[in-house]
Design a protein around this motif. Structure first.
Motif, PDB file in Angstrom:
ATOM      1  N   SER A   1       0.831  -1.202   0.000  1.00 28.73           N
ATOM      2  CA  SER A   1       0.000   0.000   0.000  1.00 28.73           C
ATOM      3  C   SER A   1       0.865   1.250   0.000  1.00 28.73           C
ATOM      4  O   SER A   1       1.969   1.255   0.535  1.00 28.73           O
ATOM      5  CB  SER A   1      -0.888   0.030   1.238  1.00 28.73           C
ATOM      6  OG  SER A   1      -1.724  -1.093   1.261  1.00 28.73           O
ATOM      7  N   VAL A   2       0.330   2.307  -0.555  1.00 32.84           N
ATOM      8  CA  VAL A   2       1.026   3.601  -0.576  1.00 32.84           C
ATOM      9  C   VAL A   2       0.772   4.316   0.743  1.00 32.84           C
ATOM     10  O   VAL A   2      -0.351   4.353   1.238  1.00 32.84           O
ATOM     11  CB  VAL A   2       0.537   4.475  -1.750  1.00 32.84           C
ATOM     12  CG1 VAL A   2       1.157   5.861  -1.689  1.00 32.84           C
ATOM     13  CG2 VAL A   2       0.857   3.801  -3.076  1.00 32.84           C
ATOM     14  N   ALA A   3       1.827   4.876   1.300  1.00 27.22           N
ATOM     15  CA  ALA A   3       1.724   5.702   2.503  1.00 27.22           C
ATOM     16  C   ALA A   3       2.372   7.043   2.200  1.00 27.22           C
ATOM     17  O   ALA A   3       3.352   7.118   1.461  1.00 27.22           O
ATOM     18  CB  ALA A   3       2.437   5.031   3.672  1.00 27.22           C
ATOM     19  N   ILE A   4       1.813   8.097   2.757  1.00 25.68           N
ATOM     20  CA  ILE A   4       2.403   9.427   2.615  1.00 25.68           C
ATOM     21  C   ILE A   4       3.115   9.730   3.922  1.00 25.68           C
ATOM     22  O   ILE A   4       2.502   9.737   4.988  1.00 25.68           O
ATOM     23  CB  ILE A   4       1.345  10.514   2.325  1.00 25.68           C
ATOM     24  CG1 ILE A   4       0.517  10.168   1.074  1.00 25.68           C
ATOM     25  CG2 ILE A   4       2.012  11.883   2.184  1.00 25.68           C
ATOM     26  CD1 ILE A   4       1.282  10.147  -0.228  1.00 25.68           C
ATOM     27  N   GLY A   5       4.431   9.942   3.850  1.00 21.71           N
ATOM     28  CA  GLY A   5       5.240  10.196   5.036  1.00 21.71           C
ATOM     29  C   GLY A   5       5.102  11.618   5.538  1.00 21.71           C
ATOM     30  O   GLY A   5       4.472  12.468   4.900  1.00 21.71           O
ATOM     31  N   GLY A   6       5.721  11.887   6.657  1.00 21.68           N
ATOM     32  CA  GLY A   6       5.716  13.212   7.252  1.00 21.68           C
ATOM     33  C   GLY A   6       6.324  14.261   6.345  1.00 21.68           C
ATOM     34  O   GLY A   6       6.026  15.452   6.460  1.00 21.68           O
ATOM     35  N   ASP A   7       7.174  13.835   5.408  1.00 28.30           N
ATOM     36  CA  ASP A   7       7.793  14.774   4.468  1.00 28.30           C
ATOM     37  C   ASP A   7       6.934  14.987   3.222  1.00 28.30           C
ATOM     38  O   ASP A   7       7.317  15.710   2.305  1.00 28.30           O
ATOM     39  CB  ASP A   7       9.181  14.283   4.064  1.00 28.30           C
ATOM     40  CG  ASP A   7       9.177  12.935   3.341  1.00 28.30           C
ATOM     41  OD1 ASP A   7       8.089  12.315   3.191  1.00 28.30           O
ATOM     42  OD2 ASP A   7      10.264  12.484   2.927  1.00 28.30           O
ATOM     43  N   GLY A   8       5.758  14.345   3.169  1.00 27.76           N
ATOM     44  CA  GLY A   8       4.849  14.512   2.039  1.00 27.76           C
ATOM     45  C   GLY A   8       5.140  13.600   0.862  1.00 27.76           C
ATOM     46  O   GLY A   8       4.433  13.619  -0.133  1.00 27.76           O
ATOM     47  N   ARG A   9       6.156  12.776   0.978  1.00 28.74           N
ATOM     48  CA  ARG A   9       6.503  11.877  -0.130  1.00 28.74           C
ATOM     49  C   ARG A   9       5.795  10.534   0.023  1.00 28.74           C
ATOM     50  O   ARG A   9       5.648  10.021   1.121  1.00 28.74           O
ATOM     51  CB  ARG A   9       8.011  11.677  -0.193  1.00 28.74           C
ATOM     52  CG  ARG A   9       8.697  12.969  -0.574  1.00 28.74           C
ATOM     53  CD  ARG A   9      10.165  12.795  -0.704  1.00 28.74           C
ATOM     54  NE  ARG A   9      10.787  14.069  -1.013  1.00 28.74           N
ATOM     55  CZ  ARG A   9      11.876  14.181  -1.729  1.00 28.74           C
ATOM     56  NH1 ARG A   9      12.496  13.123  -2.194  1.00 28.74           N
ATOM     57  NH2 ARG A   9      12.374  15.374  -1.971  1.00 28.74           N
ATOM     58  N   ALA A  10       5.386   9.998  -1.108  1.00 33.70           N
ATOM     59  CA  ALA A  10       4.702   8.707  -1.125  1.00 33.70           C
ATOM     60  C   ALA A  10       5.726   7.582  -1.110  1.00 33.70           C
ATOM     61  O   ALA A  10       6.787   7.685  -1.730  1.00 33.70           O
ATOM     62  CB  ALA A  10       3.827   8.595  -2.367  1.00 33.70           C
ATOM     63  N   THR A  11       5.407   6.516  -0.374  1.00 23.73           N
ATOM     64  CA  THR A  11       6.255   5.328  -0.357  1.00 23.73           C
ATOM     65  C   THR A  11       5.396   4.088  -0.561  1.00 23.73           C
ATOM     66  O   THR A  11       4.213   4.083  -0.221  1.00 23.73           O
ATOM     67  CB  THR A  11       7.032   5.170   0.971  1.00 23.73           C
ATOM     68  OG1 THR A  11       6.099   5.065   2.046  1.00 23.73           O
ATOM     69  CG2 THR A  11       7.984   6.328   1.199  1.00 23.73           C
ATOM     70  N   ALA A  12       6.010   3.054  -1.125  1.00 23.60           N
ATOM     71  CA  ALA A  12       5.352   1.762  -1.289  1.00 23.60           C
ATOM     72  C   ALA A  12       6.422   0.676  -1.200  1.00 23.60           C
ATOM     73  O   ALA A  12       7.511   0.819  -1.778  1.00 23.60           O
ATOM     74  CB  ALA A  12       4.635   1.679  -2.632  1.00 23.60           C
TER      75      ALA A  12
END
Length: 164
Positions: A85-96
Motif C-alpha cells: 500500500s502507498v503511505a504518505i510520510g511526514g515529508d509529504g513523499r509517497a512510499t510503497a
C-alpha cells in the motif's frame, strides 16, 4: 511537484486573480492596468508551474528509463513483483514496499519502475527501485519513494520490472 498538485496550484493562482479582477471592476467600470498586469502575471505563473510540473515528471521518467537501461541482459519480471500500500510520510513523499520474488535458479537483481498516480490514473511521479542479489527461490524487498511531495489519494503500480 506533481501534475495534480500543479493544476491545483495554478487553479488557486487563477482564482485569486479572478477575485482581484471582480473586486476592482466596480471602481470605474473597467479594470485598472495594474489588475490586468496582475492577471497576466498570475497567468504566466500558472503556466510556469504547469510547465515545471511537466518538466519534473519528464525528468523523473527519463531517469527511470536510464536506470532500467542499466539492467543489461534483463528479462521481464513484472509478474514476480508486488507492491504494498502507498503511505504518505511526514515529508509529504509517497512510499510503497516493493517485493521481488526470484524464480530463477541463481541469485538475481531486479530493477522495478514504480508509477505513482492519482485516483483518476494521472501519472504523478516515476521512480525505479533496485532490489539487489536476491537468492534463487527467495524474495527481496525495497521501498519506492516519490521524488517529490504528493498529496491526495495516491496509487502505485509496477510499470516495468526487469530481472538481471
Amino acid at each position: 511537484m506533481s501534475g495534480h498538485g500543479t493544476r491545483g496550484t495554478a487553479g488557486a493562482v487563477l482564482a485569486v486573480v479572478a477575485v482581484a479582477v471582480t473586486g476592482c471592476s466596480g471602481n470605474s467600470g473597467s479594470p485598472s492596468g495594474s489588475v490586468s498586469k496582475a492577471a497576466s502575471a498570475a497567468s504566466s505563473a500558472a503556466s510556469s508551474l504547469a510547465s515545471r510540473g511537466a518538466d519534473a515528471l519528464a525528468s523523473a521518467s527519463a531517469e527511470a528509463r536510464r536506470k532500467l537501461d542499466e539492467a543489461k541482459g534483463g528479462v521481464n519480471a513484472k509478474d514476480e513483483v508486488t507492491l504494498g500500500s502507498v503511505a504518505i510520510g511526514g515529508d509529504g513523499r509517497a512510499t510503497a514496499k516493493v517485493t521481488a520474488k526470484n524464480t530463477a535458479g541463481s541469485a538475481k537483481s531486479f530493477a522495478v519502475q514504480v508509477n505513482f498516480s492519482d485516483k483518476s490514473g494521472n501519472l504523478l511521479d516515476v521512480v525505479v527501485v533496485t532490489v539487489k542479489d536476491v537468492a534463487a527461490g527467495a524474495s527481496g524487498e525495497g521501498t519506492a519513494r516519490s521524488n517529490r511531495k504528493l498529496n491526495g489519494e495516491v496509487h502505485a503500480v509496477v510499470g516495468t520490472a526487469v530481472r538481471y
